[in-house]
Each structure stands twice: as C-alpha cells, then as structure tokens.
Design a protein around this motif. Structure first.
Motif, PDB file in Angstrom:
ATOM      1  N   ALA A 290       0.626  -1.155   0.005  1.00 54.08           N
ATOM      2  CA  ALA A 290       0.008  -0.094  -0.116  1.00 54.08           C
ATOM      3  C   ALA A 290       0.839   1.269  -0.014  1.00 54.08           C
ATOM      4  O   ALA A 290       0.541   2.276  -0.569  1.00 54.08           O
ATOM      5  N   SER A 291       2.027   1.224   0.674  1.00 53.02           N
ATOM      6  CA  SER A 291       2.944   2.348   0.843  1.00 53.02           C
ATOM      7  C   SER A 291       3.325   2.881  -0.594  1.00 53.02           C
ATOM      8  O   SER A 291       3.491   3.972  -0.850  1.00 53.02           O
ATOM      9  N   LEU A 292       3.520   1.958  -1.794  1.00 52.38           N
ATOM     10  CA  LEU A 292       3.853   2.292  -3.124  1.00 52.38           C
ATOM     11  C   LEU A 292       2.970   3.177  -3.550  1.00 52.38           C
ATOM     12  O   LEU A 292       3.274   4.155  -4.499  1.00 52.38           O
TER      13      LEU A 292
ATOM     14  N   PRO B 150       4.130   9.637  -5.122  1.00 57.06           N
ATOM     15  CA  PRO B 150       3.481  10.357  -6.482  1.00 57.06           C
ATOM     16  C   PRO B 150       4.055   9.860  -7.710  1.00 57.06           C
ATOM     17  O   PRO B 150       5.395   9.059  -7.702  1.00 57.06           O
ATOM     18  N   VAL B 151       3.404   9.661  -8.691  1.00 59.34           N
ATOM     19  CA  VAL B 151       3.509   9.342  -9.873  1.00 59.34           C
ATOM     20  C   VAL B 151       3.259   7.714  -9.872  1.00 59.34           C
ATOM     21  O   VAL B 151       2.769   6.989 -10.556  1.00 59.34           O
ATOM     22  N   VAL B 152       4.234   7.040  -9.031  1.00 63.30           N
ATOM     23  CA  VAL B 152       4.303   5.581  -8.921  1.00 63.30           C
ATOM     24  C   VAL B 152       2.769   5.148  -8.594  1.00 63.30           C
ATOM     25  O   VAL B 152       2.327   4.188  -9.106  1.00 63.30           O
ATOM     26  N   GLY B 153       2.213   5.641  -7.556  1.00 61.82           N
ATOM     27  CA  GLY B 153       0.840   5.294  -7.152  1.00 61.82           C
ATOM     28  C   GLY B 153      -0.060   5.375  -8.145  1.00 61.82           C
ATOM     29  O   GLY B 153      -0.923   4.708  -8.371  1.00 61.82           O
TER      30      GLY B 153
ATOM     31  N   GLY C 277      -1.806  -7.714   5.153  1.00 54.71           N
ATOM     32  CA  GLY C 277      -2.533  -8.682   4.232  1.00 54.71           C
ATOM     33  C   GLY C 277      -3.853  -8.492   3.960  1.00 54.71           C
ATOM     34  O   GLY C 277      -4.401  -9.352   2.971  1.00 54.71           O
ATOM     35  N   ALA C 278      -4.499  -7.648   4.423  1.00 56.86           N
ATOM     36  CA  ALA C 278      -5.915  -7.354   4.194  1.00 56.86           C
ATOM     37  C   ALA C 278      -6.218  -6.671   2.908  1.00 56.86           C
ATOM     38  O   ALA C 278      -5.572  -5.720   2.374  1.00 56.86           O
ATOM     39  N   LEU C 279      -7.144  -7.236   2.142  1.00 53.38           N
ATOM     40  CA  LEU C 279      -7.647  -6.436   0.897  1.00 53.38           C
ATOM     41  C   LEU C 279      -8.622  -5.666   0.898  1.00 53.38           C
ATOM     42  O   LEU C 279      -9.734  -5.887   2.074  1.00 53.38           O
TER      43      LEU C 279
ATOM     44  N   PRO D 270      -3.677  -2.389  -3.578  1.00 47.41           N
ATOM     45  CA  PRO D 270      -2.835  -2.004  -2.657  1.00 47.41           C
ATOM     46  C   PRO D 270      -3.253  -3.204  -1.271  1.00 47.41           C
ATOM     47  O   PRO D 270      -4.367  -3.194  -1.071  1.00 47.41           O
ATOM     48  N   VAL D 271      -2.269  -3.318  -0.562  1.00 51.53           N
ATOM     49  CA  VAL D 271      -2.540  -4.192   0.599  1.00 51.53           C
ATOM     50  C   VAL D 271      -1.584  -3.675   1.535  1.00 51.53           C
ATOM     51  O   VAL D 271      -0.265  -3.223   1.452  1.00 51.53           O
TER      52      VAL D 271
END
Length: 250
Positions: A81-83, A87-90, A109-111, A100-101
């Motif tokens: 999720a941090s990715l 900016p831009v990458v997300g 690990g939660a969806l 993202p998890v």
C-alpha cells in the motif's frame, strides 16, 4: 505445444495503460527467452478469479503477467500500500489496476473492501503467490504455503486457478536481479483446473484456511511435477524448520 493467444475477453482488447506496459515489456521478454504456455484456456475468460502460481525467481511476475495477458486477461498483483502513496508511482499502479495491501499491523495482508468489491463487480482477476516469497526449497519445489490466497478465496467466494512454471531460473537465477541470456533460456508455463474449495464454506476458520492452502499448494506442485517430469518430495519445505526467515505479505 505453445498456444496461440486467445482472442476473447475484453480486458486485453480495451485500450488501457496496460497496453503501454505490454508493448514495453513483452517484446524484450520474448526476445531473450522462449516461452511456452500450456492450457491457457483454463484461465477464466470472464469473471473474478485468483491465480496462484509458484514463486522461484524475481522475474516471475513479468513472466506470469505475460502468460495471463497471453490468455486474454489483464494481470493484477497485490502490491504494498505504501507504494500507492508515492507521487507518479501510485498513479501508475492505479492506472494499470494493481491492488494495494497493507504489510504490517492489524491490517497485514488485508484486501481493502473497495478493491474486493471491484474484483467482484468488474469481474477482475488477481495474481496471489501463496508461498508469500521466493521458495526456499533447495531444489526449487513449491514450499509451504501461507493462507493469503485461501483467505481471499473463502472470504470472497472466488475460484482459485493454480499455475506453475519452470525455466525462469535460467533467465534470472534465484535470489538474483541479473539476467542470464546465454544459452537462451526456455520457460514453460502451465495453468490448472480451479481448486475445489466448495466444501470449506465462504469464511473459514484456521483449520479451513490451512486445508484450503494445502489443496492449493498440492495443485501447484502437481503442475510443477508435470513440467519437470519429476516427483516432488513428500513433505513441502518449511523454512521455519530450517532456521530460515520468511518474508512476504501473507
């Protein structure tokens, strides 16, 4: 025999940012390796599903992404999720449909509910590595699985399609990020029939999750045995019994 790409489904025909990624990644991949795909018709043509392959090399996601695209579906992976907060990458990750998890804490690990609803309502597939990390088995057999794929399958009521590949280690050796281009590697990918989890219910307890995980790993291992023409050890490698650390979101 290698299969022709299936001309069906709308995911790979509909213009999207994934087209750009496919155009950038597929030609170089096919240029450095011979890739043979078997039973691509077993990837559901429509509807939500979970694809669970073995994991032995850092190049696996590229190879499996190509195999799923070849089968007529858009490849989606679970990503930290941090990715998505970069900016831009997300924006790029969202643009190509990645999910993202969270990696730590109570939500590990939660969806996200929104992602789960999107998978079902839009009939999307997601690739989940049930081992959670690269196999630690010294002979590269699938090792003990984690419960992430099983949990998603039981909670969301989605079919789990097993997959296996062999030969990726010839393109990128285990635990390496460097390519080996000579001799030209050959990679085989095979898809299996959905794993039968119907008797375990929609939301299982720990015993049900473990049983579902065992069935998924057994299906992957059978496919791997077929590719290698060998019989896997009777007991799957368990890193915790060999003083090895495990990483991975599940």
């Amino acid at each position: 025999m290698a299969e022709r790409r299936r001309r069906r489904g709308t995911e790979t025909r509909r213009p999207s940012l994934l087209w750009l990624f496919a155009a950038l990644l597929i030609p170089p991949l096919k240029g450095v390796a011979t890739i043979r795909i078997r039973d691509g018709h077993k990837v559901p043509a429509t509807g939500a599903f979970i694809l669970s392959p073995n994991h032995m090399s850092n190049i696996d996601p590229v190879v499996m992404g190509y195999a799923v695209w070849h089968a007529g579906r858009a490849p989606r992976f679970l990503a930290k999720a941090s990715l998505f907060r970069i900016p831009v990458v997300g924006s790029l990750l969202h643009g190509i449909g990645q999910i993202p998890v969270e990696r730590g804490g109570a939500a590990r690990g939660a969806l996200p509910l929104s992602a789960a609803k999107r998978l079902i309502e839009e009939g999307q597939g997601v690739i989940v590595y049930p081992e959670g990390s690269l196999t630690r088995d010294p002979d590269l057999w699938p090792m003990r699985g984690k419960t992430g794929a099983a949990r998603l399958a039981l909670e969301l009521g989605l079919p789990v399609v097993p997959a296996a590949h062999w030969g990726v280690q010839g393109l990128m050796p285990v635990n390496s990020t460097r390519f080996t281009l000579s001799p030209r590697p050959s990679i085989d990918v095979v898809f299996g029939d959905p794993v039968d989890l119907a008797d375990l219910g929609r939301v299982g307890d720990r015993a049900a999750l473990n049983e579902a995980t065992d069935r998924i790993m057994a299906a992957i291992t059978r496919l791997e045995e077929g590719l290698r023409g060998e019989t896997a050890p009777p007991e799957r490698w368990d890193p915790s019994k060999h003083g090895q650390s495990e990483t991975g979101r599940f």
